[in-house]
Design a protein around this motif. Sequence first.
Motif, PDB file in Angstrom:
ATOM      1  N   ARG A   1     -10.840 -49.716  26.723  1.00 20.41           N
ATOM      2  CA  ARG A   1     -11.081 -48.785  27.826  1.00 20.41           C
ATOM      3  C   ARG A   1      -9.787 -48.287  28.466  1.00 20.41           C
ATOM      4  O   ARG A   1      -9.830 -47.501  29.424  1.00 20.41           O
ATOM      5  CB  ARG A   1     -11.944 -49.476  28.902  1.00 20.41           C
TER       6      ARG A   1
ATOM      7  N   THR B   1     -14.896 -49.537  35.983  1.00 16.10           N
ATOM      8  CA  THR B   1     -16.159 -49.038  36.504  1.00 16.10           C
ATOM      9  C   THR B   1     -17.332 -49.655  35.743  1.00 16.10           C
ATOM     10  O   THR B   1     -17.150 -50.356  34.738  1.00 16.10           O
ATOM     11  CB  THR B   1     -16.252 -47.507  36.368  1.00 16.10           C
ATOM     12  N   ALA B   2     -18.525 -49.326  36.204  1.00 19.00           N
ATOM     13  CA  ALA B   2     -19.732 -49.790  35.524  1.00 19.00           C
ATOM     14  C   ALA B   2     -19.826 -49.204  34.118  1.00 19.00           C
ATOM     15  O   ALA B   2     -20.344 -49.858  33.194  1.00 19.00           O
ATOM     16  CB  ALA B   2     -20.972 -49.412  36.343  1.00 19.00           C
ATOM     17  N   ASP B   3     -19.327 -47.995  33.926  1.00 19.97           N
ATOM     18  CA  ASP B   3     -19.314 -47.399  32.590  1.00 19.97           C
ATOM     19  C   ASP B   3     -18.424 -48.195  31.638  1.00 19.97           C
ATOM     20  O   ASP B   3     -18.758 -48.380  30.465  1.00 19.97           O
ATOM     21  CB  ASP B   3     -18.821 -45.947  32.657  1.00 19.97           C
ATOM     22  N   ASP B   4     -17.291 -48.663  32.139  1.00 20.52           N
ATOM     23  CA  ASP B   4     -16.415 -49.494  31.319  1.00 20.52           C
ATOM     24  C   ASP B   4     -17.122 -50.794  30.937  1.00 20.52           C
ATOM     25  O   ASP B   4     -17.067 -51.232  29.781  1.00 20.52           O
ATOM     26  CB  ASP B   4     -15.122 -49.812  32.072  1.00 20.52           C
ATOM     27  N   GLU B   5     -17.770 -51.401  31.904  1.00 19.98           N
ATOM     28  CA  GLU B   5     -18.488 -52.661  31.655  1.00 19.98           C
ATOM     29  C   GLU B   5     -19.577 -52.464  30.607  1.00 19.98           C
ATOM     30  O   GLU B   5     -19.755 -53.276  29.699  1.00 19.98           O
ATOM     31  CB  GLU B   5     -19.101 -53.160  32.970  1.00 19.98           C
ATOM     32  N   ARG B   6     -20.301 -51.347  30.725  1.00 17.00           N
ATOM     33  CA  ARG B   6     -21.376 -51.069  29.771  1.00 17.00           C
ATOM     34  C   ARG B   6     -20.819 -50.844  28.371  1.00 17.00           C
ATOM     35  O   ARG B   6     -21.362 -51.339  27.378  1.00 17.00           O
ATOM     36  CB  ARG B   6     -22.138 -49.812  30.224  1.00 17.00           C
ATOM     37  N   ALA B   7     -19.717 -50.094  28.256  1.00 23.27           N
ATOM     38  CA  ALA B   7     -19.138 -49.800  26.951  1.00 23.27           C
ATOM     39  C   ALA B   7     -18.653 -51.066  26.261  1.00 23.27           C
ATOM     40  O   ALA B   7     -18.850 -51.249  25.056  1.00 23.27           O
ATOM     41  CB  ALA B   7     -17.978 -48.813  27.115  1.00 23.27           C
TER      42      ALA B   7
ATOM     43  N   ALA C   1     -19.726 -54.183  26.836  1.00 22.54           N
ATOM     44  CA  ALA C   1     -20.893 -55.006  26.493  1.00 22.54           C
ATOM     45  C   ALA C   1     -21.584 -54.476  25.243  1.00 22.54           C
ATOM     46  O   ALA C   1     -22.005 -55.250  24.366  1.00 22.54           O
ATOM     47  CB  ALA C   1     -21.864 -55.042  27.668  1.00 22.54           C
ATOM     48  N   ALA C   2     -21.709 -53.153  25.132  1.00 23.15           N
ATOM     49  CA  ALA C   2     -22.355 -52.553  23.959  1.00 23.15           C
ATOM     50  C   ALA C   2     -21.546 -52.816  22.695  1.00 23.15           C
ATOM     51  O   ALA C   2     -22.100 -53.103  21.623  1.00 23.15           O
ATOM     52  CB  ALA C   2     -22.542 -51.055  24.179  1.00 23.15           C
TER      53      ALA C   2
ATOM     54  N   GLU D   1     -15.286 -45.600  22.732  1.00 23.56           N
ATOM     55  CA  GLU D   1     -16.349 -44.588  22.807  1.00 23.56           C
ATOM     56  C   GLU D   1     -15.845 -43.180  22.466  1.00 23.56           C
ATOM     57  O   GLU D   1     -16.153 -42.204  23.160  1.00 23.56           O
ATOM     58  CB  GLU D   1     -17.020 -44.586  24.187  1.00 23.56           C
TER      59      GLU D   1
END
Length: 278
Positions: free
Chosen positions: A113, A124-130, A132-133, A168
Amino acid sequence: MTPSPPDVAGPAPRLSAVDLAIGYDGAAICDGLSVIIPDGSFTAIIGPNACGKSTLLRGLSRLLRPRTGQVLLDGADIHSYRAKEVARRLGLLPQSSLAPDGITTADLVARGRYPYQSMLRRWTADDERAVAAAIAATGIAHLGTRPVDELSGGQRQRAWVAMALAQETDILLLDEPTTFLDIAHQIELLELFTDLQHAGRTLVAVLHDLNQAARYATHLIAMSEGRIVAQGAPADVLTVELVEAVFGLRCIISPDPVSGTPQVVPLGRDRGAQPAKP
């Protein structure tokens, strides 16, 4: 003046190379390379050892500056972009990667990231989601707290793949991504790449196994002695004549019983003949 990419029907591809000459320490390894990476494809670069496959990939990724010619990314010379801008558009898994001493697997994946971080934008939450995915996709959730330098070769490779996925990007370049993996994990990773391609990403990978390349890739680039000798659909590229000319291997091509894609079956030596004396 920006040279035109190779002729292609429809809109210009996001990634291409025109008359590329690249190498190391002033010596050209590859010369006159013009390639098109079809958008949304899984492109495999194939060829014998030391033919320039990884050199081409490094040129496409901006790691090597060409002596002549250009790599075009979204219509502009890739070297005209800042490094972070390239990293937001194009992800890379190099052949040899070194992790900082003591870094955990989860922290390594989180480094994917980096292109999105700045003084004004923190985690951010987007970083956390990426992250984790990416960890879930590569099956390394149980390794999150383990130091990378304690992982097996295969586990380490999957951690690096996860870092690239966490970036991503729409385009992903992979230099021998199945190295160090046993056959089951090779297939698992190639299936993941196929899923990513079906979801709309463009992938380019250096692969050694011709049958894996034919089964999973949608587009092949065949190289020999620093030059491109064929590029196109696997059924068009993998012929008896090409395999013998490029790899020095006598073979037959038959349909893969599972996928129907070309399958290279080596003929080997005639076992009825007497072996040559040493």
